[in-house]
Write a protein that holds these residues in place. Structure first.
Motif, mmCIF file in Angstrom:
data_model
loop_
_atom_site.group_PDB
_atom_site.id
_atom_site.type_symbol
_atom_site.label_atom_id
_atom_site.label_comp_id
_atom_site.label_asym_id
_atom_site.label_seq_id
_atom_site.Cartn_x
_atom_site.Cartn_y
_atom_site.Cartn_z
ATOM 1 N N LEU A 78 7.239 -3.941 0.465
ATOM 2 C CA LEU A 78 6.236 -2.988 0.007
ATOM 3 C C LEU A 78 5.921 -1.862 0.977
ATOM 4 O O LEU A 78 5.315 -0.864 0.587
ATOM 5 C CB LEU A 78 4.935 -3.727 -0.318
ATOM 6 C CG LEU A 78 5.038 -4.833 -1.383
ATOM 7 C CD1 LEU A 78 3.692 -5.509 -1.553
ATOM 8 C CD2 LEU A 78 5.533 -4.274 -2.694
ATOM 9 N N ALA A 79 6.281 -2.000 2.239
ATOM 10 C CA ALA A 79 5.922 -0.967 3.213
ATOM 11 C C ALA A 79 6.825 -1.038 4.431
ATOM 12 O O ALA A 79 7.371 -2.091 4.757
ATOM 13 C CB ALA A 79 4.461 -1.122 3.643
ATOM 14 N N VAL A 80 6.959 0.100 5.098
ATOM 15 C CA VAL A 80 7.595 0.170 6.412
ATOM 16 C C VAL A 80 6.523 0.647 7.377
ATOM 17 O O VAL A 80 5.939 1.708 7.179
ATOM 18 C CB VAL A 80 8.789 1.136 6.423
ATOM 19 C CG1 VAL A 80 9.463 1.119 7.793
ATOM 20 C CG2 VAL A 80 9.792 0.775 5.338
ATOM 21 N N VAL A 81 6.233 -0.157 8.407
ATOM 22 C CA VAL A 81 5.166 0.160 9.354
ATOM 23 C C VAL A 81 5.777 0.435 10.721
ATOM 24 O O VAL A 81 6.579 -0.355 11.224
ATOM 25 C CB VAL A 81 4.145 -0.993 9.458
ATOM 26 C CG1 VAL A 81 2.995 -0.592 10.376
ATOM 27 C CG2 VAL A 81 3.614 -1.374 8.083
ATOM 28 N N PHE A 82 5.386 1.565 11.316
ATOM 29 C CA PHE A 82 5.899 1.920 12.636
ATOM 30 C C PHE A 82 4.941 2.885 13.315
ATOM 31 O O PHE A 82 4.495 3.865 12.706
ATOM 32 C CB PHE A 82 7.288 2.571 12.530
ATOM 33 C CG PHE A 82 7.885 2.960 13.851
ATOM 34 C CD1 PHE A 82 8.310 2.000 14.753
ATOM 35 C CD2 PHE A 82 8.001 4.298 14.204
ATOM 36 C CE1 PHE A 82 8.855 2.350 15.985
ATOM 37 C CE2 PHE A 82 8.551 4.669 15.422
ATOM 38 C CZ PHE A 82 8.975 3.690 16.318
ATOM 39 N N ASN A 83 4.591 2.585 14.563
ATOM 40 C CA ASN A 83 3.829 3.497 15.400
ATOM 41 C C ASN A 83 2.517 3.947 14.749
ATOM 42 O O ASN A 83 2.168 5.125 14.764
ATOM 43 C CB ASN A 83 4.690 4.722 15.755
ATOM 44 C CG ASN A 83 4.216 5.411 17.011
ATOM 45 O OD1 ASN A 83 3.536 4.815 17.839
ATOM 46 N ND2 ASN A 83 4.570 6.677 17.151
ATOM 47 N N GLY A 84 1.793 2.987 14.153
ATOM 48 C CA GLY A 84 0.483 3.282 13.588
ATOM 49 C C GLY A 84 0.489 3.895 12.210
ATOM 50 O O GLY A 84 -0.572 4.269 11.689
ATOM 51 N N LYS A 85 1.666 3.978 11.593
ATOM 52 C CA LYS A 85 1.767 4.557 10.251
ATOM 53 C C LYS A 85 2.508 3.592 9.325
ATOM 54 O O LYS A 85 3.377 2.854 9.768
ATOM 55 C CB LYS A 85 2.508 5.902 10.290
ATOM 56 C CG LYS A 85 1.811 6.974 11.093
ATOM 57 C CD LYS A 85 2.542 8.305 11.010
ATOM 58 C CE LYS A 85 3.849 8.280 11.770
ATOM 59 N NZ LYS A 85 4.489 9.626 11.815
ATOM 60 N N ALA A 86 2.162 3.637 8.046
ATOM 61 C CA ALA A 86 2.828 2.798 7.048
ATOM 62 C C ALA A 86 3.269 3.666 5.880
ATOM 63 O O ALA A 86 2.448 4.378 5.281
ATOM 64 C CB ALA A 86 1.901 1.700 6.553
ATOM 65 N N LEU A 87 4.552 3.622 5.583
ATOM 66 C CA LEU A 87 5.086 4.306 4.404
ATOM 67 C C LEU A 87 5.173 3.292 3.281
ATOM 68 O O LEU A 87 5.958 2.345 3.347
ATOM 69 C CB LEU A 87 6.470 4.888 4.712
ATOM 70 C CG LEU A 87 7.152 5.634 3.563
ATOM 71 C CD1 LEU A 87 6.374 6.892 3.187
ATOM 72 C CD2 LEU A 87 8.597 5.989 3.936
ATOM 73 N N LEU A 88 4.324 3.467 2.258
ATOM 74 C CA LEU A 88 4.381 2.568 1.110
ATOM 75 C C LEU A 88 5.640 2.879 0.322
ATOM 76 O O LEU A 88 5.920 4.023 -0.012
ATOM 77 C CB LEU A 88 3.133 2.740 0.239
ATOM 78 C CG LEU A 88 1.803 2.437 0.939
ATOM 79 C CD1 LEU A 88 0.648 2.536 -0.059
ATOM 80 C CD2 LEU A 88 1.816 1.059 1.589
ATOM 81 N N THR A 89 6.408 1.850 0.014
ATOM 82 C CA THR A 89 7.761 2.050 -0.497
ATOM 83 C C THR A 89 7.797 2.255 -2.003
ATOM 84 O O THR A 89 6.851 1.967 -2.725
ATOM 85 C CB THR A 89 8.653 0.865 -0.122
ATOM 86 O OG1 THR A 89 8.164 -0.301 -0.797
ATOM 87 C CG2 THR A 89 8.650 0.621 1.365
ATOM 88 N N ARG A 90 8.941 2.752 -2.430
ATOM 89 C CA ARG A 90 9.197 2.944 -3.846
ATOM 90 C C ARG A 90 10.656 2.558 -4.097
ATOM 91 O O ARG A 90 11.495 3.361 -4.455
ATOM 92 C CB ARG A 90 8.970 4.403 -4.243
ATOM 93 C CG ARG A 90 9.034 4.694 -5.728
ATOM 94 C CD ARG A 90 9.171 6.181 -5.966
ATOM 95 N NE ARG A 90 8.054 6.920 -5.421
ATOM 96 C CZ ARG A 90 6.908 7.111 -6.065
ATOM 97 N NH1 ARG A 90 6.738 6.599 -7.258
ATOM 98 N NH2 ARG A 90 5.938 7.818 -5.517
ATOM 99 N N GLY A 91 10.953 1.259 -3.895
ATOM 100 C CA GLY A 91 12.349 0.867 -3.988
ATOM 101 C C GLY A 91 12.603 -0.334 -4.850
ATOM 102 O O GLY A 91 13.703 -0.866 -4.884
ATOM 103 N N LEU A 92 11.568 -0.811 -5.555
ATOM 104 C CA LEU A 92 11.726 -2.036 -6.326
ATOM 105 C C LEU A 92 12.267 -1.747 -7.713
ATOM 106 O O LEU A 92 12.285 -0.614 -8.180
ATOM 107 C CB LEU A 92 10.374 -2.753 -6.415
ATOM 108 C CG LEU A 92 9.751 -3.008 -5.036
ATOM 109 C CD1 LEU A 92 8.333 -3.509 -5.182
ATOM 110 C CD2 LEU A 92 10.589 -4.007 -4.265
ATOM 111 N N LYS A 93 12.721 -2.798 -8.380
ATOM 112 C CA LYS A 93 13.228 -2.633 -9.736
ATOM 113 C C LYS A 93 12.145 -2.067 -10.639
ATOM 114 O O LYS A 93 10.986 -2.450 -10.545
ATOM 115 C CB LYS A 93 13.687 -3.980 -10.291
ATOM 116 C CG LYS A 93 14.885 -4.572 -9.576
ATOM 117 C CD LYS A 93 15.242 -5.913 -10.202
ATOM 118 C CE LYS A 93 16.438 -6.537 -9.527
ATOM 119 N NZ LYS A 93 16.764 -7.850 -10.096
ATOM 120 N N SER A 94 12.521 -1.162 -11.516
ATOM 121 C CA SER A 94 11.542 -0.612 -12.442
ATOM 122 C C SER A 94 11.003 -1.723 -13.329
ATOM 123 O O SER A 94 11.735 -2.607 -13.767
ATOM 124 C CB SER A 94 12.194 0.470 -13.311
ATOM 125 O OG SER A 94 13.275 -0.068 -14.039
ATOM 126 N N GLY A 95 9.711 -1.695 -13.546
ATOM 127 C CA GLY A 95 9.096 -2.716 -14.388
ATOM 128 C C GLY A 95 8.433 -3.830 -13.617
ATOM 129 O O GLY A 95 7.672 -4.602 -14.175
#
Length: 327
Positions: A78-95
């Motif tokens: 659900l997220a990539v966290v690095f150096n105090g920041k988190a990028l919420l992901t958008r890579g899961l199967k649709s639905g």
């Protein structure tokens, strides 16, 4: 890349976010063949959270399991966290109804003082076969008229940080556009894109694999990889595209190649069977370099789920020293 450019906090963490296993996990379609024991999965997940809290001394937040999402215990997606920041992901199967999980995760991350970043849905027009992401190489997909525009996708399991640079695997869940989003928003370090060999497979299990299913970091400068055709293929890409000379240790099975380097210790999957005995002999090669801590994973190994997928580990600006649950 010089040794002097190593990220100074590499392998140092003070916080983790995990979720307990939902009852609905046994109903997930792709697990029907393996028929995992739900109660054993729950126990193994609690063992992992206990190890992180009591042995690694991390501040651990346990999210309430979302029964509508059988895979909610795999928070690394659900997220990539690095150096105090988190990028919420958008890579899961649709639905996949994971909006509730992301909402809870966002609250937990903000509570730790992590800055939340969101992905734009679509990439701008990009040149064919972009070759640099913050100084790293990238391999582009096929494009029409030199331009491609598709939804950006990335998951945490495809993002490998070695302490010197990032490698991002292009998989069923991650594309070049998602890697570019990560590079532009999350880091000034080199980001190199490599491709997972998934194009010829129609097997859902194979297509669901991430880069860290094959390769992980055992300690500074040392990569652990699966001694399989796919594992060797990916390692070769890393070696060919890095200016840093990594040492390597091979594992005899893909599941054993995923481990976590945390605060000077190596957490590795203990499958409790012959597979583990074979792999353990490989892990013993590391004993002179690092202390190992086994994490129960016999049931998770049956559904081919990597250890790191079960938790989100990061260095937080502040912690609270309490167990917190988010509905």
């Amino acid at each position: 890349m010089s040794v002097a450019s190593r990220y100074p906090k590499f392998g140092q963490f003070n916080a983790a976010i995990g979720s307990r296993v939902p009852n609905s996990i046994e109903k997930y379609p792709e697990y029907q063949k393996a028929r995992p024991n739900r109660e054993l999965l729950k126990r193994e997940q609690l063992d992992l959270l206990h190890i992180l809290r009591e042995k690694m001394h991390l501040d651990v937040t346990e999210l309430v399991p979302e029964e509508k999402t059988p895979l909610c215990c795999f928070v690394e997606d659900l997220a990539v966290v690095f150096n105090g920041k988190a990028l919420l992901t958008r890579g899961l199967k649709s639905g996949d109804p994971r909006e509730l999980e992301i909402k809870s995760l966002k609250i937990a991350l903000k509570d730790y003082g992590i800055e939340i970043l969101f992905m734009e849905e679509y990439a701008s027009a990009i040149p064919h076969n972009p070759m640099e992401l913050n100084g790293g190489a990238a391999a582009g997909d096929e494009m029409e008229n030199g331009v491609e525009k598709e939804p950006k996708r990335i998951v945490g399991g495809d993002v490998l940080f070695t302490g010197y640079e990032f490698f991002i695997g292009i998989s069923y869940y991650t594309n070049v556009e998602g890697a570019m989003e990560f590079a532009s928003k999350m880091t000034d370090l080199a980001v190199t894109v490599i491709k997972l060999p998934l194009e010829t497979s129609n097997d859902p299990e194979i297509k669901s694999r991430r880069l860290k299913d094959y390769i992980s970091v055992a300690c500074e400068g040392l990569l652990v990889y699966a001694d399989t055709p796919d594992g060797n293929y990916l390692l070769k890409q890393i070696i060919n595209n890095s200016s840093y000379d990594y040492s390597t240790v091979k594992m005899r099975a893909e599941f054993l190649a995923n481990c976590m380097y945390i605060n000077g210790y190596l957490l590795y999957p203990d499958t409790g069977n012959t597979l583990c005995s074979d792999g353990d002999s490989d892990y013993k090669l590391l004993d002179q370099l690092i202390s190992r801590i086994p994490v129960p994973a016999s049931e998770f190994s049956r559904i081919k789920t990597a250890l790191s997928r079960r938790v989100l580990i990061f260095d937080a600006p502040h912690t609270h020293g309490a167990r917190r649950h988010f509905p």
